[in-house]
Design a protein around this motif. Structure first.
Motif, PDB file in Angstrom:
ATOM      1  N   LEU A  18       0.807  -1.225   0.000  1.00 22.82           N
ATOM      2  CA  LEU A  18       0.000   0.000   0.000  1.00 22.82           C
ATOM      3  C   LEU A  18       0.842   1.279   0.000  1.00 22.82           C
ATOM      4  CD1 LEU A  18      -2.683  -1.149   2.604  1.00 22.82           C
ATOM      5  CD2 LEU A  18      -2.793  -1.271   0.097  1.00 22.82           C
ATOM      6  N   ASP A  19       2.125   1.144  -0.282  1.00 24.08           N
ATOM      7  CA  ASP A  19       3.045   2.280  -0.221  1.00 24.08           C
ATOM      8  C   ASP A  19       2.616   3.459  -1.096  1.00 24.08           C
ATOM      9  OD1 ASP A  19       5.542   3.548   0.577  1.00 24.08           O
ATOM     10  OD2 ASP A  19       6.172   3.202  -1.502  1.00 24.08           O
ATOM     11  N   ASP A  20       2.010   3.201  -2.235  1.00 19.45           N
ATOM     12  CA  ASP A  20       1.653   4.286  -3.155  1.00 19.45           C
ATOM     13  C   ASP A  20       0.246   4.847  -2.926  1.00 19.45           C
ATOM     14  OD1 ASP A  20       0.438   1.955  -4.022  1.00 19.45           O
ATOM     15  OD2 ASP A  20       0.594   2.465  -6.135  1.00 19.45           O
ATOM     16  N   ILE A  21      -0.455   4.342  -1.923  1.00 18.07           N
ATOM     17  CA  ILE A  21      -1.805   4.831  -1.630  1.00 18.07           C
ATOM     18  C   ILE A  21      -1.741   5.793  -0.448  1.00 18.07           C
ATOM     19  CG2 ILE A  21      -4.098   4.191  -0.799  1.00 18.07           C
ATOM     20  CD1 ILE A  21      -3.850   1.583  -2.296  1.00 18.07           C
ATOM     21  N   ARG A  22      -2.319   6.966  -0.633  1.00 12.35           N
ATOM     22  CA  ARG A  22      -2.424   7.937   0.452  1.00 12.35           C
ATOM     23  C   ARG A  22      -3.895   8.120   0.789  1.00 12.35           C
ATOM     24  NH1 ARG A  22       1.924   6.567   0.580  1.00 12.35           N
ATOM     25  NH2 ARG A  22       3.854   7.731   0.555  1.00 12.35           N
ATOM     26  N   LEU A  23      -4.196   8.066   2.070  1.00 15.97           N
ATOM     27  CA  LEU A  23      -5.561   8.199   2.554  1.00 15.97           C
ATOM     28  C   LEU A  23      -5.620   9.341   3.566  1.00 15.97           C
ATOM     29  CD1 LEU A  23      -6.055   4.387   3.105  1.00 15.97           C
ATOM     30  CD2 LEU A  23      -7.165   5.732   1.321  1.00 15.97           C
ATOM     31  N   GLY A  28      -6.959  15.772   8.335  1.00 18.57           N
ATOM     32  CA  GLY A  28      -7.076  16.273   6.977  1.00 18.57           C
ATOM     33  C   GLY A  28      -5.843  16.057   6.121  1.00 18.57           C
ATOM     34  N   ASP A  29      -4.793  15.437   6.671  1.00 20.26           N
ATOM     35  CA  ASP A  29      -3.561  15.170   5.919  1.00 20.26           C
ATOM     36  C   ASP A  29      -3.701  13.870   5.136  1.00 20.26           C
ATOM     37  OD1 ASP A  29      -2.286  17.424   7.139  1.00 20.26           O
ATOM     38  OD2 ASP A  29      -1.873  16.175   8.905  1.00 20.26           O
ATOM     39  N   MET A  30      -3.037  13.797   3.991  1.00 23.12           N
ATOM     40  CA  MET A  30      -2.985  12.563   3.210  1.00 23.12           C
ATOM     41  C   MET A  30      -1.760  11.784   3.685  1.00 23.12           C
ATOM     42  SD  MET A  30      -5.693  12.854   1.523  1.00 23.12           S
ATOM     43  CE  MET A  30      -5.709  11.584   0.291  1.00 23.12           C
ATOM     44  N   VAL A  31      -1.987  10.574   4.194  1.00 25.65           N
ATOM     45  CA  VAL A  31      -0.921   9.791   4.819  1.00 25.65           C
ATOM     46  C   VAL A  31      -0.952   8.349   4.332  1.00 25.65           C
ATOM     47  CG1 VAL A  31      -0.894  11.215   6.919  1.00 25.65           C
ATOM     48  CG2 VAL A  31      -2.366   9.200   6.819  1.00 25.65           C
ATOM     49  N   GLN A  32       0.144   7.642   4.589  1.00 25.55           N
ATOM     50  CA  GLN A  32       0.214   6.217   4.287  1.00 25.55           C
ATOM     51  C   GLN A  32      -0.483   5.437   5.406  1.00 25.55           C
ATOM     52  OE1 GLN A  32       4.193   4.713   3.732  1.00 25.55           O
ATOM     53  NE2 GLN A  32       3.472   2.665   3.221  1.00 25.55           N
ATOM     54  N   MET A  33      -1.096   4.338   5.040  1.00 27.80           N
ATOM     55  CA  MET A  33      -1.759   3.491   6.028  1.00 27.80           C
ATOM     56  C   MET A  33      -0.717   2.887   6.964  1.00 27.80           C
ATOM     57  SD  MET A  33      -4.401   0.350   5.473  1.00 27.80           S
ATOM     58  CE  MET A  33      -5.711   1.456   5.008  1.00 27.80           C
ATOM     59  N   ARG A  34      -1.013   2.903   8.251  1.00 27.54           N
ATOM     60  CA  ARG A  34      -0.139   2.285   9.252  1.00 27.54           C
ATOM     61  C   ARG A  34      -0.617   0.860   9.494  1.00 27.54           C
ATOM     62  NH1 ARG A  34      -0.614   6.857  13.847  1.00 27.54           N
ATOM     63  NH2 ARG A  34      -1.533   8.259  12.351  1.00 27.54           N
ATOM     64  N   THR A  35       0.321  -0.013   9.800  1.00 28.71           N
ATOM     65  CA  THR A  35      -0.056  -1.384  10.139  1.00 28.71           C
ATOM     66  C   THR A  35       0.320  -1.659  11.588  1.00 28.71           C
ATOM     67  OG1 THR A  35       2.014  -2.318   9.334  1.00 28.71           O
ATOM     68  CG2 THR A  35       0.167  -2.264   7.794  1.00 28.71           C
TER      69      THR A  35
END
Length: 165
Positions: A18-23, A28-35
């Motif tokens: 999921l490295d290239d997906i920002r949510l 309100g910031d676009m961030v990488q999903m944490r696991t």
């Protein structure tokens, strides 16, 4: 290979997938999903002291996140079969209320990786016969959306010792 190693390795792989997906996060910031493994960290209360009173605020909201949760398993000869659930949670405050679309994209990307190549770190094999199950939470929790995936993994356990050989 321990169960914890499978859990940790799977969490690392999901971050790569999921490295290239920002949510969007609740700030309100676009961030990488944490696991996370097994559960999200406990959130501490932050106390700020003012001139007249103390005010409690919640610590940072963990969204978006994916929890790699070990569900169950069994040991068969030298093989261990493990059921792993991924709990995926996102924040989407768009008034169109379509956060499940982002969830489906994440689910698809993870499933695609393991259907194309069921091997993880040359140590674990996803059971393709068992397939991948997924589900979306149908409760209205706007702006939070939650889904899940279940996969079965085969791991090596230990070789039986034969004391007569």
């Amino acid at each position: 290979m321990t169960l914890f190693q499978l859990q940790r390795d799977l969490a690392e792989e999901i971050e790569i997938i999921l490295d290239d997906i920002r949510l969007k996060n609740p700030s309100g910031d676009m961030v990488q999903m944490r696991t996370y493994t097994q559960d999200i960290p406990k959130r501490k209360q932050v106390i700020r002291k003012g001139a007249l009173m103390s005010e409690e605020e919640e610590a940072e909201d963990p969204y978006p996140f994916c929890i790699v949760k070990m569900e169950s398993g069994g040991i068969f000869s030298e093989m261990q079969k493990v059921s792993v659930m991924l709990i995926i949670a996102i924040f989407n405050d768009d008034t169109q209320n379509q956060g499940q679309q982002e969830l489906l994209n994440v689910i698809h990307k993870i499933a695609e990786r393991f259907i194309k190549d069921p091997v993880l770190k040359d140590e674990y094999i996803m059971d393709q016969k068992a397939g991948i199950s997924w589900i979306l939470d149908d409760e209205d929790r706007y702006p939070y959306f939650v889904g899940g995936m279940t996969m079965k993994w085969d791991t090596f356990f230990v070789e039986r010792e034969d004391k007569y050989v």
